[in-house]
Scaffold this motif. Structure first.
Motif, PDB file in Angstrom:
ATOM      1  N   ILE A  29       0.872  -1.184   0.000  1.00 47.11           N
ATOM      2  CA  ILE A  29       0.000   0.000   0.000  1.00 47.11           C
ATOM      3  C   ILE A  29       0.909   1.235   0.000  1.00 47.11           C
ATOM      4  O   ILE A  29       1.901   1.285   0.735  1.00 47.11           O
ATOM      5  N   MET A  30       0.617   2.205  -0.858  1.00 45.93           N
ATOM      6  CA  MET A  30       1.407   3.440  -0.891  1.00 45.93           C
ATOM      7  C   MET A  30       0.479   4.638  -0.751  1.00 45.93           C
ATOM      8  O   MET A  30      -0.680   4.574  -1.182  1.00 45.93           O
ATOM      9  N   VAL A  31       0.987   5.733  -0.191  1.00 47.00           N
ATOM     10  CA  VAL A  31       0.196   6.964  -0.120  1.00 47.00           C
ATOM     11  C   VAL A  31       0.933   8.081  -0.858  1.00 47.00           C
ATOM     12  O   VAL A  31       0.569   8.456  -1.959  1.00 47.00           O
ATOM     13  N   ASP A  32       2.025   8.579  -0.268  1.00 49.92           N
ATOM     14  CA  ASP A  32       2.694   9.729  -0.898  1.00 49.92           C
ATOM     15  C   ASP A  32       3.677   9.315  -1.992  1.00 49.92           C
ATOM     16  O   ASP A  32       3.903  10.070  -2.941  1.00 49.92           O
ATOM     17  N   GLY A  33       4.301   8.147  -1.851  1.00 45.65           N
ATOM     18  CA  GLY A  33       5.249   7.678  -2.868  1.00 45.65           C
ATOM     19  C   GLY A  33       6.593   8.380  -2.828  1.00 45.65           C
ATOM     20  O   GLY A  33       7.379   8.258  -3.760  1.00 45.65           O
ATOM     21  N   THR A  34       6.853   9.118  -1.740  1.00 45.21           N
ATOM     22  CA  THR A  34       8.120   9.856  -1.670  1.00 45.21           C
ATOM     23  C   THR A  34       8.892   9.579  -0.381  1.00 45.21           C
ATOM     24  O   THR A  34       9.781  10.331  -0.013  1.00 45.21           O
ATOM     25  N   GLY A  35       8.523   8.536   0.350  1.00 45.68           N
ATOM     26  CA  GLY A  35       9.277   8.173   1.548  1.00 45.68           C
ATOM     27  C   GLY A  35       8.867   8.922   2.808  1.00 45.68           C
ATOM     28  O   GLY A  35       9.575   8.882   3.806  1.00 45.68           O
ATOM     29  N   MET A  36       7.723   9.622   2.776  1.00 51.32           N
ATOM     30  CA  MET A  36       7.329  10.445   3.922  1.00 51.32           C
ATOM     31  C   MET A  36       6.320   9.753   4.853  1.00 51.32           C
ATOM     32  O   MET A  36       6.362   9.953   6.056  1.00 51.32           O
ATOM     33  N   CYS A  37       5.397   8.972   4.303  1.00 50.84           N
ATOM     34  CA  CYS A  37       4.277   8.497   5.134  1.00 50.84           C
ATOM     35  C   CYS A  37       4.537   7.163   5.816  1.00 50.84           C
ATOM     36  O   CYS A  37       3.917   6.846   6.824  1.00 50.84           O
ATOM     37  N   GLY A  38       5.404   6.351   5.265  1.00 47.75           N
ATOM     38  CA  GLY A  38       5.748   5.064   5.887  1.00 47.75           C
ATOM     39  C   GLY A  38       4.776   3.935   5.565  1.00 47.75           C
ATOM     40  O   GLY A  38       4.960   2.807   6.022  1.00 47.75           O
ATOM     41  N   SER A  39       3.732   4.206   4.776  1.00 48.97           N
ATOM     42  CA  SER A  39       2.736   3.154   4.549  1.00 48.97           C
ATOM     43  C   SER A  39       3.272   2.006   3.692  1.00 48.97           C
ATOM     44  O   SER A  39       2.758   0.896   3.738  1.00 48.97           O
ATOM     45  N   CYS A  40       4.317   2.247   2.930  1.00 46.86           N
ATOM     46  CA  CYS A  40       4.828   1.207   2.030  1.00 46.86           C
ATOM     47  C   CYS A  40       5.968   0.408   2.645  1.00 46.86           C
ATOM     48  O   CYS A  40       6.672  -0.296   1.946  1.00 46.86           O
ATOM     49  N   ARG A  41       6.139   0.533   3.987  1.00 50.80           N
ATOM     50  CA  ARG A  41       7.323  -0.119   4.553  1.00 50.80           C
ATOM     51  C   ARG A  41       7.214  -1.641   4.451  1.00 50.80           C
ATOM     52  O   ARG A  41       6.134  -2.221   4.576  1.00 50.80           O
ATOM     53  N   LYS A  75      12.450  -1.197   4.937  1.00 48.80           N
ATOM     54  CA  LYS A  75      12.700  -0.422   3.707  1.00 48.80           C
ATOM     55  C   LYS A  75      11.390   0.211   3.262  1.00 48.80           C
ATOM     56  O   LYS A  75      10.310  -0.334   3.513  1.00 48.80           O
ATOM     57  N   PHE A  76      11.482   1.326   2.554  1.00 50.07           N
ATOM     58  CA  PHE A  76      10.305   1.952   1.964  1.00 50.07           C
ATOM     59  C   PHE A  76      10.291   1.600   0.481  1.00 50.07           C
ATOM     60  O   PHE A  76      11.205   2.014  -0.263  1.00 50.07           O
ATOM     61  N   ALA A  77       9.268   0.865   0.078  1.00 51.60           N
ATOM     62  CA  ALA A  77       9.227   0.387  -1.314  1.00 51.60           C
ATOM     63  C   ALA A  77       9.206   1.538  -2.312  1.00 51.60           C
ATOM     64  O   ALA A  77       9.720   1.413  -3.418  1.00 51.60           O
ATOM     65  N   CYS A  78       8.635   2.682  -1.923  1.00 53.03           N
ATOM     66  CA  CYS A  78       8.489   3.770  -2.900  1.00 53.03           C
ATOM     67  C   CYS A  78       9.807   4.466  -3.235  1.00 53.03           C
ATOM     68  O   CYS A  78       9.942   5.012  -4.320  1.00 53.03           O
ATOM     69  N   VAL A  79      10.747   4.448  -2.321  1.00 52.70           N
ATOM     70  CA  VAL A  79      12.032   5.108  -2.613  1.00 52.70           C
ATOM     71  C   VAL A  79      13.198   4.121  -2.660  1.00 52.70           C
ATOM     72  O   VAL A  79      14.092   4.243  -3.492  1.00 52.70           O
TER      73      VAL A  79
HETATM   74 FE1  FES Z   1       4.693   6.782   1.770  1.00 50.91          FE
HETATM   75 FE2  FES Z   1       6.355   5.090   0.638  1.00 50.91          FE
HETATM   76  S1  FES Z   1       4.327   5.539   0.060  1.00 50.91           S
HETATM   77  S2  FES Z   1       6.683   6.244   2.416  1.00 50.91           S
END
Ligand code: FES
Length: 270
Positions: free
Chosen positions: A211-223, A231-235
């Motif tokens: 699951i991703m939200v911001d896609g820039t490493g800020m929200c942590g939802s993709c950990r 790791k954060f999948a988006c970055v």
């Molecule tokens: Fe938010 Fe990766 S989508 S940190």
């Protein structure tokens, strides 16, 4: 606003759209993704870049929830409010020797752009496409054109090998030397298929879809957990070493919002 220049239905619930987004196409590399919002109040959905042609980016997705159904309903000539990208770390493209790209279901969407980049880097590229049945196979002709060899598997035997893409990967590894493998598909498929290369120590990448939200490493939802570390999948990804990924943790996290997603879809359909 970004115009959807083309919109096609590829198979049951699987759609292809071409979005005019020069800011994405100018810099996009194999393995990266975009985040789309259909309208200003819409949910942000991460989708892999499947092909680049001039100013157009091709995205292939399965309509499973409210937003993807809404996206599928936009006709050619319609528009979406945002497309952010390219996001994520590109695939590790270099000269490996022989590479195998395994695509499962809608995960096949990501394979042509990676196959093309690997070919351009001087590799022999073998594609393996797996689907539930022949009706769910996508991009077969395109992959046949890019790859040196293309193998097909369907769960019901309606096309190619009767069984799983993992069977064909195991066979291929027994037949010839394989230097690197990409596996892209449903999480359970990536978990099972990557076991085929584990004992042989073949470098294997998987593209994770948390699951991703911001896609820039800020929200942590993709950990996700890779090699025992967060790791954060988006970055840091979306591609990671398959043999280091904690797939069970990922599958558990992917189920977090299932009930909310079902509710949002049924409200949208009413
Ligand atoms: Fe938010 Fe990766 S989508 S940190």
């Amino acid at each position: 606003m970004y115009i959807i220049e083309k919109s096609l239905k590829l198979s049951e619930n699987v759609y292809e759209i071409w979005v005019n987004a020069p800011h994405v196409t100018r810099n996009a590399k194999a393995g990266q993704f975009v985040i789309i919002r259909t309208d200003e109040k819409g949910e942000r959905i991460p989708l892999t870049i499947s092909c680049i042609s001039g100013d157009l980016v091709r995205i292939i997705f399965m309509a499973v929830g409210k937003t993807t159904h809404a996206l599928a309903a936009i006709p050619a000539g319609g528009s979406i409010s945002d497309i952010a990208g390219p996001l994520g770390t590109p695939s590790e493209i270099k000269q490996y020797g022989t590479c195998v790209l395994v695509g499962g279901g809608v995960g096949i969407a990501s394979t042509p752009v990676i196959a093309k980049a690997l070919k351009e880097a001087g590799n022999r590229v073998i594609g393996i496409l797996g689907a539930r049945n022949a009706n769910f196979l996508i991009l077969e002709d395109e992959m046949a054109e890019i790859c040196d060899e293309l193998l097909i598997a369907t769960d019901d035997g309606s096309k190619g090998h009767h069984g799983f893409a993992a069977d064909l990967l195991k066979k291929k590894i027994d037949e010839e030397q394989v230097n690197a493998v990409w596996i892209i598909g449903p999480t359970i498929m990536m978990k099972v298929t990557s076991n085929a290369t584990r004992d042989k120590g073949i470098k294997t990448f998987v593209s994770l879809n948390p699951i991703m939200v911001d896609g820039t490493g800020m929200c942590g939802s993709c950990r996700c957990v890779v090699g025992g570390k967060t790791k954060f999948a988006c970055v840091d990804g979306p591609e990671f070493d398959a043999h280091e990924v904690d797939f069970d943790n990922l599958m558990q996290r992917q189920r977090y919002y299932m009930e909310h997603e079902k509710e949002a879809l049924s409200t949208w359909q009413e």
